[in-house]
Design a protein around this motif. Sequence first.
Motif, PDB file in Angstrom:
ATOM      1  N   ASN A   1      34.728   3.298  43.575  1.00 25.14           N
ATOM      2  CA  ASN A   1      35.360   3.175  42.270  1.00 25.14           C
ATOM      3  C   ASN A   1      35.467   4.547  41.606  1.00 25.14           C
ATOM      4  OD1 ASN A   1      35.611   0.367  42.444  1.00 25.14           O
ATOM      5  ND2 ASN A   1      33.545   0.046  41.646  1.00 25.14           N
ATOM      6  N   TYR A   2      36.486   4.701  40.774  1.00 20.12           N
ATOM      7  CA  TYR A   2      36.732   5.960  40.088  1.00 20.12           C
ATOM      8  C   TYR A   2      36.918   5.714  38.593  1.00 20.12           C
ATOM      9  CZ  TYR A   2      37.470   7.630  44.820  1.00 20.12           C
ATOM     10  OH  TYR A   2      37.291   7.931  46.147  1.00 20.12           O
ATOM     11  N   ASP A   3      36.480   6.683  37.789  1.00 17.49           N
ATOM     12  CA  ASP A   3      36.682   6.576  36.346  1.00 17.49           C
ATOM     13  C   ASP A   3      38.150   6.775  35.992  1.00 17.49           C
ATOM     14  OD1 ASP A   3      33.857   6.326  35.595  1.00 17.49           O
ATOM     15  OD2 ASP A   3      33.699   8.412  36.272  1.00 17.49           O
ATOM     16  N   HIS A   4      38.804   7.687  36.729  1.00 23.99           N
ATOM     17  CA  HIS A   4      40.186   8.036  36.437  1.00 23.99           C
ATOM     18  C   HIS A   4      40.969   8.167  37.744  1.00 23.99           C
ATOM     19  CE1 HIS A   4      38.889   9.215  32.344  1.00 23.99           C
ATOM     20  NE2 HIS A   4      37.878   9.808  32.954  1.00 23.99           N
TER      21      HIS A   4
ATOM     22  N   ASN B   1      37.962  -1.202  36.243  1.00 25.65           N
ATOM     23  CA  ASN B   1      37.967  -0.628  34.896  1.00 25.65           C
ATOM     24  C   ASN B   1      38.578   0.771  34.864  1.00 25.65           C
ATOM     25  OD1 ASN B   1      36.679  -2.858  33.634  1.00 25.65           O
ATOM     26  ND2 ASN B   1      34.686  -2.142  34.385  1.00 25.65           N
ATOM     27  N   THR B   2      39.117   1.197  35.981  1.00 21.54           N
ATOM     28  CA  THR B   2      39.662   2.539  36.126  1.00 21.54           C
ATOM     29  C   THR B   2      40.802   2.796  35.142  1.00 21.54           C
ATOM     30  OG1 THR B   2      39.140   2.464  38.476  1.00 21.54           O
ATOM     31  CG2 THR B   2      40.713   4.129  37.769  1.00 21.54           C
ATOM     32  N   LYS B   3      40.837   4.009  34.606  1.00 25.16           N
ATOM     33  CA  LYS B   3      41.955   4.439  33.766  1.00 25.16           C
ATOM     34  C   LYS B   3      43.001   5.093  34.661  1.00 25.16           C
ATOM     35  CE  LYS B   3      43.307   4.890  29.355  1.00 25.16           C
ATOM     36  NZ  LYS B   3      43.308   3.780  28.384  1.00 25.16           N
TER      37      LYS B   3
ATOM     38  N   HIS C   1      44.670  -0.123  30.842  1.00 26.40           N
ATOM     39  CA  HIS C   1      44.334   0.781  31.949  1.00 26.40           C
ATOM     40  C   HIS C   1      45.251   1.997  31.973  1.00 26.40           C
ATOM     41  CE1 HIS C   1      42.832  -3.172  33.464  1.00 26.40           C
ATOM     42  NE2 HIS C   1      41.861  -2.424  33.941  1.00 26.40           N
TER      43      HIS C   1
ATOM     44  N   ILE D   1      38.762  14.210  29.697  1.00 23.56           N
ATOM     45  CA  ILE D   1      37.964  13.769  30.836  1.00 23.56           C
ATOM     46  C   ILE D   1      36.791  14.730  30.995  1.00 23.56           C
ATOM     47  CG2 ILE D   1      39.795  12.578  32.088  1.00 23.56           C
ATOM     48  CD1 ILE D   1      40.291  15.051  33.708  1.00 23.56           C
TER      49      ILE D   1
ATOM     50  N   ASP E   1      33.009  13.141  35.375  1.00 22.14           N
ATOM     51  CA  ASP E   1      33.773  11.918  35.618  1.00 22.14           C
ATOM     52  C   ASP E   1      34.283  11.911  37.057  1.00 22.14           C
ATOM     53  OD1 ASP E   1      33.353  11.302  32.996  1.00 22.14           O
ATOM     54  OD2 ASP E   1      35.443  11.519  32.360  1.00 22.14           O
ATOM     55  N   LYS E   2      34.327  10.733  37.636  1.00 22.66           N
ATOM     56  CA  LYS E   2      34.805  10.595  39.005  1.00 22.66           C
ATOM     57  C   LYS E   2      36.322  10.414  38.961  1.00 22.66           C
ATOM     58  CE  LYS E   2      33.288   8.553  43.357  1.00 22.66           C
ATOM     59  NZ  LYS E   2      32.388   7.550  43.970  1.00 22.66           N
ATOM     60  N   ILE E   3      37.036  11.393  39.522  1.00 19.14           N
ATOM     61  CA  ILE E   3      38.489  11.463  39.393  1.00 19.14           C
ATOM     62  C   ILE E   3      39.129  11.401  40.774  1.00 19.14           C
ATOM     63  CG2 ILE E   3      40.416  12.886  38.585  1.00 19.14           C
ATOM     64  CD1 ILE E   3      38.253  14.315  36.787  1.00 19.14           C
TER      65      ILE E   3
END
Length: 289
Positions: A155-158, A182-184, A210, A265, A269-271
């Motif tokens: 999973n990634y934040d962005h 929930n990723t943006k 999102h 960001i 954060d995990k991008i």
Amino acid sequence: MFEEIYSPVQKITLPPFNNLFVKRDDLIDPYISGNKWRKLKYILARAKAENKTHLVTFGGAYSNHLVATAAAAARSGLKSTAFVRGEEVKNEMLLLCSLFGMQLIFTNRESYRDKHKLFELHFATNDEAYFIDEGGASPEATIGCAQIISELIENYDHIFCAAGTGTTAAGLLKGIQQQGLNTKLHIIPVLKGGSFIKDEIAKYTPLSDHLALHLDYHFGGYAKTTPQLIDFIKTFTAQTGLLLDPVYTAKMCFAIADLQKKGFIGEDDKILAIHTGGLIGLFGMEDKF
């Protein structure tokens, strides 16, 4: 031809980011590159199901979509024709199209605006011809692009992606929604006045929180560059070993770096950046470097 394939995710070392990754769709194929492969996969499946043997599409003189369609048609034993926007020219991209057997019909910009009329004018009596919109825009294309999300094992934040027509963006948003993430999703339109992308996305999937659209990274418009963007490409590639194209992926990566500087960001954060390919477009811009 379009067998199942999963492009790798590569971690990029680029200060100040600690968790920057790239989905390397550019590695799928040198000519049916990145999101073009994703889009054409199900378009060609539908054409085959309808017993169509002649792909007819549209694009500008430097269109990666035209090269991808020409290559896909040749490998599938199909004919291909493209209506090319603007006056007759010769360049590296159109050379590849011709080598793959694609017929090129140069079309003035006014006539080009009504693509369905052009298709009917030339192919109304040809039962073998199959209409493919500019950039591959279609419901089938979004299905292929949604699979980018289903392939991810983390999973990634962005998630970031550059956009021209909005079809890839729609597929990514659809994939995020289908997976319940929930990723943006950050979309970087590469055309000036790119707010229309949101309406294009809405044609294929419901809009949601999102989605974030960033309109200030077009650098003058489609296929436009500035010295600032060219300098960024040179520095980024020298630091990471990852090639970017000036039309799409460079603008996306510039946006990621700029949004981090502005605090949108975080460094931790995990991008995930989607590399949509199109690198052969570099050869039409030698003078910029």
